[in-house]
Motif scaffolding. Structure first.
Motif, PDB file in Angstrom:
ATOM      1  N   TRP A  29     -35.560  31.050 -71.533  1.00 21.47           N
ATOM      2  CA  TRP A  29     -34.546  30.703 -72.530  1.00 21.47           C
ATOM      3  C   TRP A  29     -35.157  30.050 -73.762  1.00 21.47           C
ATOM      4  O   TRP A  29     -34.697  30.274 -74.880  1.00 21.47           O
ATOM      5  CB  TRP A  29     -33.516  29.762 -71.909  1.00 21.47           C
TER       6      TRP A  29
ATOM      7  N   ALA B  41     -36.743  38.241 -78.528  1.00 21.58           N
ATOM      8  CA  ALA B  41     -35.733  37.376 -77.911  1.00 21.58           C
ATOM      9  C   ALA B  41     -35.008  38.108 -76.785  1.00 21.58           C
ATOM     10  O   ALA B  41     -34.769  37.541 -75.706  1.00 21.58           O
ATOM     11  CB  ALA B  41     -34.741  36.901 -78.965  1.00 21.58           C
TER      12      ALA B  41
ATOM     13  N   ASN C  28     -37.227  38.453 -73.654  1.00 17.08           N
ATOM     14  CA  ASN C  28     -37.346  37.233 -72.859  1.00 17.08           C
ATOM     15  C   ASN C  28     -36.064  36.923 -72.103  1.00 17.08           C
ATOM     16  O   ASN C  28     -36.095  36.153 -71.137  1.00 17.08           O
ATOM     17  CB  ASN C  28     -37.718  36.055 -73.764  1.00 17.08           C
ATOM     18  N   TYR C  29     -34.942  37.478 -72.512  1.00 21.11           N
ATOM     19  CA  TYR C  29     -33.693  37.303 -71.771  1.00 21.11           C
ATOM     20  C   TYR C  29     -33.578  38.319 -70.650  1.00 21.11           C
ATOM     21  O   TYR C  29     -33.255  37.962 -69.508  1.00 21.11           O
ATOM     22  CB  TYR C  29     -32.508  37.430 -72.726  1.00 21.11           C
TER      23      TYR C  29
ATOM     24  N   HIS D 265     -30.950  40.354 -65.566  1.00 24.37           N
ATOM     25  CA  HIS D 265     -31.473  39.009 -65.816  1.00 24.37           C
ATOM     26  C   HIS D 265     -31.264  38.082 -64.615  1.00 24.37           C
ATOM     27  O   HIS D 265     -31.655  36.914 -64.671  1.00 24.37           O
ATOM     28  CB  HIS D 265     -30.805  38.406 -67.058  1.00 24.37           C
TER      29      HIS D 265
ATOM     30  N   CYS E  99     -36.648  32.699 -75.889  1.00 29.15           N
ATOM     31  CA  CYS E  99     -35.546  33.526 -76.397  1.00 29.15           C
ATOM     32  C   CYS E  99     -34.899  32.878 -77.620  1.00 29.15           C
ATOM     33  O   CYS E  99     -34.711  33.515 -78.654  1.00 29.15           O
ATOM     34  CB  CYS E  99     -34.517  33.736 -75.288  1.00 29.15           C
TER      35      CYS E  99
END
Length: 689
Positions: free
Chosen positions: A269, A313, A316-317, A230, A272
């Motif tokens: 974020w 979620a 997306n992180y 990330h 997420c």
């Protein structure tokens, strides 16, 4: 004097790099440089290009350690993937079915809340593990071996201690590869009690060490990949380190860093958090639906949707954390859960309760008896029933000798044979627990036993019909016997109870079709994996057989005080409970088509020796239920060429025993057995019919 600095890119990248020394190409004569007095000719360039490559055979032998390690580690990683997926899917399905087996109206308990939250979270964690473990397995097969793993671990470790380099990580990895399997092999063989098959324990221990190694490297990779993936700068450093990695076992340090690190996209974020809270809202709705309606499909769909939103979620992180393997795991869980449920519900159609019909004499809907004693009106029925005889006793001149279990008797030691129970007597008594209520049990027992030597019977106890594994207790005073009959899978709640007990081992057996999970893993490890401490703690699964065990122990004491002995009998799930309890309280138990107890023996606090001493299993050849787990005790195979659901029916099993061995009590089985058998199937000389 000029030096050749520009070289063609080799498909064996690290082999070409190993031929370089401080920027100078190793020449054919070993001088370490290529000199020319002027410009380099085309022939010299071609010769230099050729010298930068190794023959594939030489390459494999030069890097023999990496080649052999690739073979071993690919097996370790994918073996561990199969084991972990089986354990994870088994645990997830067990928790889910434990949730569904919770009696309606029990309310919102701690176990229910944990189960509702646990299923999607564990399913998501399993999908992450599968996706990342597949990457580790492919990385183990790649060249350089474990290049991506070493690069990822090194990049993450440098954030803690900048002095950690690739050669340190490589030495640690080699120590794990070589050390863990040897340590586990030594420990396993030192604990082995077998002197004849010690080599099997040695090999299993070595494989278990490889499994633990693969589990450690996969978990380390997942943690470090989340940490590195990330962050764009760390991700670029990892990629650069990977592309400069050397063969495993060379312990060469990679010091190159990206010259111009490209900034990647930052985690989303907002999305997420949004997807996470949508999943939380869905889980709250699932809890409400479960408490109010207790509907399987609503709970199942709600948890699947929550899993999908929590997966979004995670994506997306850390975008690289979940790939196609997530959807594979997701679909596999759906197919597995639905398949187990449909297969188990098919048992309810094979249960005696599925045969409820209107009685021609009382005109009330009731379960027809398995057989009819000589004192019943149905005994003298004039129907043909496919030419089956009114009663059938075994003939010494029968075409077939019959099944060995047909000549086995259970009774008080020293009494005459007529005061002992046959296998058909026990089938009739096992059937008695399937009648709906006390009136139905008394009526059914009377119609099956009256007019025989068992006619002097007493009904001592009837457990609540809503109890999973409901039992009835019948006394036969003249025979000095007391029999506990345990009901099998008969309704949806029983099916869920069956699944929460056996889903873990069923998934392990399914994975054993694809990989040698059960044969290579020590049995003691498998038993601990399916012991179900978590579900026992959350839902009190032990109460399913614990209450029966206390009741059986009480009746054993009461019978002994009256000079009687206790027997236990049951069908399907009831047969498994009979095997578990009878082996613990040390009485004879007879199970018709029960699931196995070999891997589950610790769950029931029993022992294999107890099963050897007390338990008898009747197993139809085409019945799939007894193939779940493994059977132990005296196993009697009987023939069955009908569909599996029919083979599982106690009625069909009893009829197969009757046509092959006859019934010394001279009961009429024609009404039940004419559905599958005719005159030509009876095991007596046709001249006697």
């Amino acid at each position: 004097m000029a030096t050749m600095a520009a070289m063609p890119t080799s498909p064996h990248r690290y082999e070409a790099q190993d031929l370089e020394a401080d920027g100078e190409l190793v020449s054919d004569d070993g001088s370490g440089s290529a000199e020319s007095s002027g410009s380099t000719s085309a022939d010299e360039v071609a010769k230099a290009e050729t010298s930068a490559y190794l023959h594939p055979d030489d390459s494999m032998h030069q890097h023999w350690y990496e080649t052999t390690t690739r073979l071993r580690c690919v097996f370790y990683v994918f073996f561990s993937l199969a084991v972990m997926m089986a354990i994870a899917m088994g645990t997830t399905t067990e928790i889910f079915f434990s949730l569904m087996a919770t009696p309606p109206g029990k309310g919102l308990t701690f176990g229910v809340v944990v189960a509702v939250v646990f299923v999607p979270l564990f399913l998501l964690a399993t999908a992450v593990y599968v996706d990342e473990c597949v990457d580790v397995g492919l990385d183990a097969a790649d060249r350089p071996c474990f290049g991506l793993w070493r690069a990822t671990i090194t990049t993450a470790a440098k954030c803690i201690n900048p002095k950690i380099c690739t050669d340190h990580v490589e030495k640690f990895l080699v120590a794990l590869i070589e050390g863990l399997p040897i340590i586990f092999a030594i420990v396993t063989i030192s604990m082995s009690s077998s002197l004849t098959y010690w080599y099997k324990d040695l090999f299993r221990g070595y494989c278990l060490g490889g499994l633990v190694f693969a589990l450690l490297v996969c978990l380390m990779y997942i943690i470090c990949h989340i940490f590195v993936g990330h962050n764009p700068e760390r991700d670029e450093l990892m990629a650069c380190t990977y592309h400069n990695m050397r063969p495993l076992g060379k312990f060469k340090r990679v010091i190159k860093c990206p010259q111009n690190p490209e900034g990647g996209s930052e985690p989303h974020w907002g999305r997420c958090v949004m997807y996470f809270f949508i999943g939380v809202v869905l889980e709250v709705l699932v809890l409400l639906i479960f408490v109010i309606f207790h509907q399987f499909h609503c709970v199942f769909i709600g948890q699947l949707l929550a899993t999908v939103f929590w997966a979004l979620a995670v994506r997306n992180y850390a975008p690289r954390l979940l790939g196609k393997a997530f959807w594979f795991t997701f679909v596999f869980f759906i197919l597995l859960t639905v398949g187990l449920l449909v297969g188990t519900l098919a048992q309810t159609n094979a249960a005696p309760e599925a045969s409820i019909e209107e009685d021609e004499f009382t005109h009330k809907k009731s379960l027809p008896p398995l057989a009819f004693g000589p004192d019943t009106p149905e005994y003298q029925s004039t129907e043909d029933f496919n030419g089956l005889p009114l009663s059938l006793t075994f003939s010494p001149w029968a075409p077939l000798p019959g099944y060995p279990v047909c000549k086995t008797l259970w009774g008080f030691p020293g009494d005459a044979n007529e005061n002992s129970l046959t296998i058909l007597d026990l089938a009739v008594l096992a059937f008695a627990s399937s009648f709906r209520d006390t009136f139905g049990i008394r009526n059914g027992l009377g119609r099956m036993l009256n007019g025989t030597a068992l006619g002097d019977w007493q009904l001592l106890e009837v457990e609540d019909g809503r109890t999973v594994g409901r039992w009835v207790v019948i006394a036969l005073p003249k025979m000095k016997l007391r029999v506990i009959s345990v009901r099998g899978t008969s309704n949806v709640q029983d099916a869920f109870a069956d699944l929460k007990l056996y889903s873990s081992v069923a998934v392990l057996q399914f994975m054993a079709i694809l990989t040698p999970v059960l044969s290579l893993m020590p049995v003691s490890v498998t038993r601990r994996l399916v012991n179900s401490h978590l579900t026992n703690t959350l839902f009190g699964n032990k109460a399913i057989w614990d209450r029966l065990q206390h009741a059986a122990a009480r009746h054993k004491k009461e019978a002994r005080d009256k000079g009687e002995i206790l027997l236990m009998t049951g069908h399907s799930l009831g047969g498994a409970l009979v095997g578990a309890v009878s082996s613990v309280i040390k009485v004879d138990g007879i199970g018709f088509s029960p699931p196995g107890l070999y891997y589950q023996v610790l769950k029931y606090s029993g022992t294999l020796q107890g099963l050897y001493d007390s338990f008898t299993v009747i197993q139809p050849s085409n019945d799939v239920v007894p193939r779940v787990d493994k059977q132990r005790g005296m196993i009697e195979w009987i023939d069955c060429d009908t569909p599996p659901a029919t083979c599982h029916r106690l009625t069909h099993t009893a009829c197969e025993l009757w046509v092959k061995c006859g019934d010394a009590r001279k009961r009429s089985w024609r009404q039940t057995c004419s559905e599958w058998y005719s005159k030509s199937d009876v095991n007596v000389p046709q001249a006697e019919l």
